[in-house]
Write a protein that holds these residues in place. Structure first.
Motif, mmCIF file in Angstrom:
data_model
loop_
_atom_site.group_PDB
_atom_site.id
_atom_site.type_symbol
_atom_site.label_atom_id
_atom_site.label_comp_id
_atom_site.label_asym_id
_atom_site.label_seq_id
_atom_site.Cartn_x
_atom_site.Cartn_y
_atom_site.Cartn_z
ATOM 1 N N LEU A 332 0.823 -1.199 0.000
ATOM 2 C CA LEU A 332 0.000 0.000 0.000
ATOM 3 C C LEU A 332 0.864 1.259 0.000
ATOM 4 O O LEU A 332 0.559 2.242 -0.691
ATOM 5 C CB LEU A 332 -0.920 0.006 1.221
ATOM 6 C CG LEU A 332 -1.769 1.276 1.412
ATOM 7 C CD1 LEU A 332 -2.656 1.520 0.198
ATOM 8 C CD2 LEU A 332 -2.613 1.186 2.672
ATOM 9 N N LEU A 333 1.950 1.252 0.780
ATOM 10 C CA LEU A 333 2.845 2.413 0.797
ATOM 11 C C LEU A 333 3.416 2.680 -0.592
ATOM 12 O O LEU A 333 3.556 3.839 -0.996
ATOM 13 C CB LEU A 333 3.985 2.189 1.791
ATOM 14 C CG LEU A 333 3.690 2.464 3.264
ATOM 15 C CD1 LEU A 333 4.912 2.128 4.109
ATOM 16 C CD2 LEU A 333 3.271 3.907 3.493
ATOM 17 N N ALA A 334 3.750 1.624 -1.315
ATOM 18 C CA ALA A 334 4.284 1.792 -2.669
ATOM 19 C C ALA A 334 3.232 2.386 -3.607
ATOM 20 O O ALA A 334 3.516 3.301 -4.384
ATOM 21 C CB ALA A 334 4.784 0.448 -3.196
ATOM 22 N N VAL A 335 2.011 1.862 -3.522
ATOM 23 C CA VAL A 335 0.926 2.395 -4.360
ATOM 24 C C VAL A 335 0.667 3.856 -4.026
ATOM 25 O O VAL A 335 0.512 4.706 -4.925
ATOM 26 C CB VAL A 335 -0.351 1.561 -4.159
ATOM 27 C CG1 VAL A 335 -1.543 2.233 -4.843
ATOM 28 C CG2 VAL A 335 -0.165 0.152 -4.694
ATOM 29 N N ALA A 336 0.613 4.185 -2.736
ATOM 30 C CA ALA A 336 0.376 5.562 -2.314
ATOM 31 C C ALA A 336 1.503 6.477 -2.771
ATOM 32 O O ALA A 336 1.264 7.631 -3.164
ATOM 33 C CB ALA A 336 0.225 5.626 -0.789
ATOM 34 N N ALA A 337 2.743 5.997 -2.726
ATOM 35 C CA ALA A 337 3.875 6.814 -3.180
ATOM 36 C C ALA A 337 3.763 7.123 -4.672
ATOM 37 O O ALA A 337 4.082 8.239 -5.112
ATOM 38 C CB ALA A 337 5.187 6.098 -2.874
ATOM 39 N N VAL A 338 3.322 6.146 -5.453
ATOM 40 C CA VAL A 338 3.123 6.382 -6.885
ATOM 41 C C VAL A 338 2.032 7.433 -7.102
ATOM 42 O O VAL A 338 2.169 8.343 -7.947
ATOM 43 C CB VAL A 338 2.771 5.067 -7.607
ATOM 44 C CG1 VAL A 338 2.347 5.349 -9.056
ATOM 45 C CG2 VAL A 338 3.956 4.109 -7.578
ATOM 46 N N LEU A 339 0.933 7.329 -6.348
ATOM 47 C CA LEU A 339 -0.149 8.313 -6.464
ATOM 48 C C LEU A 339 0.320 9.704 -6.054
ATOM 49 O O LEU A 339 -0.058 10.714 -6.675
ATOM 50 C CB LEU A 339 -1.336 7.880 -5.593
ATOM 51 C CG LEU A 339 -2.068 6.615 -6.039
ATOM 52 C CD1 LEU A 339 -3.150 6.238 -5.019
ATOM 53 C CD2 LEU A 339 -2.686 6.815 -7.416
#
Length: 450
Positions: A332-339
């Motif tokens: 989730l942290l990776a997805v949020a960082a991309v967003l």
């Protein structure tokens, strides 16, 4: 837990992290049982009080301090100077962690908490009595600096281990849900701080607000800290907490040992949450300063917009717990960082688009912040095994706040006014890149360990 951490987390002797009074309190409460819900409530109350203190100062550093402490310069320069003082607390936080860890080892968790929260509440309340530059000149600025350093120093020592206790009591398939609960303190603290300032800014004249209205939230902060202190001490005195301490799962370790044995994990833990931490002060403190300095947007109305944004952020923090239990916290942290990286491209456009663009910047920013911030602490703590979890989580958190958030308002405002708002997006993008790099490096280490 990876093999690297497991090999280091063998039992060793520690100074007891409980005073005789704490042990007596646990014996008195030996028949009581503390459930995860009670622990979560105590954690949320404690974190909300801490963030309320810091947001009260942060909002005042935009609306009051440039005129009150730096009237000898223009408003922009005064705000930049105010933000420079704002950053000092984050420099003091790691120092506070080291000092109060030593107090914890020698005198117990309760003694450490009482001392830290009294310094935190006392520093915040003392600001309410400060005279301005027109009254005592540079001495007013010097006192502001002293109390701001006191805030940071105390907050560095306010780590109570309750978040770790909550994680250790969480069901295996609900780790993400319980990891997000301490993070709710941030938007809750901001909601109360922004609400108070919005009320006083709109209810009284500007002259009265600058003379006495801004002081009231600082008084409130001390009262909230007293309530939070008792809520946290009640949980520290539970038999569950004592049992975990006896098994060295929440005992403090020497900082030298922590750095020696977990230096790489400290580095990864510091950089993993930088995307959310960079966003943290951009949507709260920086955006308020940008509105104040460059637009005719009504300040009270914008504070209410930020309050709505914080409510949205509360919702996405809760959502992060649900998502993390399905795809993993680091996923989730990776997805949020991309967003957030994508948002960094859009952010300069929104900042240049007038009041509606600024409102959208805040609402969208808070939504993304909640998704990322909701799991930042849990992912950091998971790098440490039980012996080092308590001290490791405390030090990495404060180092991450220093690097990711401490200078964010100062840097963002300086870049925006000197080179243009596009550089604010670049600053935010750098935080997202750091988070993605830290997550990738962490996974590579685990692959090598396996």
């Amino acid at each position: 837990m990876n093999s690297y951490s497991a090999s280091l987390d063998q039992p060793r002797s520690h100074s007891p992290s409980s005073s005789s009074s704490e042990r007596d309190a646990r014996r008195i409460n030996a028949d009581s049982k503390t459930d995860p819900g009670s622990i979560a409530l105590g954690v949320i109350i404690g974190r909300s009080s801490e963030f309320f203190d810091f947001f009260v100062y942060g909002i005042a550093s935009v609306l009051v301090f440039p005129q009150f402490f730096f009237p000898f310069t223009d408003r922009l320069t005064g705000t930049l100077l105010s933000f420079a003082v704002f950053s000092l607390a984050f420099l003091a936080r790691p120092v506070g962690t080291v000092v109060f860890t030593a107090i914890d080892r020698a005198y117990g968790r309760g003694t450490k908490l009482v001392a830290a929260l009294l310094i935190l509440g006392g520093s915040t309340a003392s600001m309410a009595f400060l005279p301005g530059y027109k009254d005592i000149g540079n001495w007013a600025i010097a006192l502001l600096i002293v109390f701001r350093l006191g805030q940071g120093f105390a907050l560095g020592g306010a780590w109570d281990g309750l978040a770790s206790l909550l994680a250790l009591n969480a069901p295996q398939n609900r780790r993400g849900w319980y990891a997000m609960m301490p993070q709710l303190g941030a938007p809750i603290g901001f909601i109360f701080a922004a609400g108070l300032f919005a009320y006083f800014h709109s209810a009284i004249s500007q002259a009265d607000f600058l003379e006495w209205g801004w002081r009231f939230p600082f008084f409130v902060a001390f009262a909230i800290n007293v309530v939070a202190l008792f809520a946290r001490l009640r949980l520290v005195a539970t038999t569950e907490f004592g049992a975990l301490l006896d098994r060295a799962e929440l005992a403090p370790v020497r900082t030298v040992d922590l750095v020696k044995n977990h230096g790489v994990d400290l580095l990864i833990g510091t950089f993993t949450p930088l995307a959310s931490f960079a966003m943290f002060h951009l949507v709260t403190i920086f955006s308020l300063s940008w509105v104040t300095l460059t637009t005719d947007h009504d300040i009270s109305s914008f504070l209410l917009v930020e309050l709505v944004g914080a409510i949205v952020g509360t919702g996405t923090i809760i959502l992060s717990g649900v998502i993390a239990d399905r795809i993993g916290r680091r996923g989730l942290l990776a997805v949020a960082a991309v967003l957030i990286a994508i948002f960094s491209i859009v952010a300069p456009v929104l900042l240049s688009y007038g009041s509606r663009g600024l409102d959208a910047f805040v609402i969208i920013g808070f939504a993304l912040l909640g998704l990322s911030f909701g799991q930042a602490a849990g992912a950091v703590a998971s790098r440490f095994g039980k012996v080092y979890r308590y001290s490791g989580a405390a030090l990495t958190s404060n180092m991450a706040w220093l690097i990711g958030a401490g200078f964010a308002p100062l840097v963002a405002l300086g870049l925006a006014t000197s080179f243009g708002v596009a550089y604010v997006g670049m600053y935010l993008l750098s935080g997202a890149v750091c988070t993605l790099g830290a997550i990738a490096f962490s996974r590579k280490l685990e692959t090598m360990d396996d």
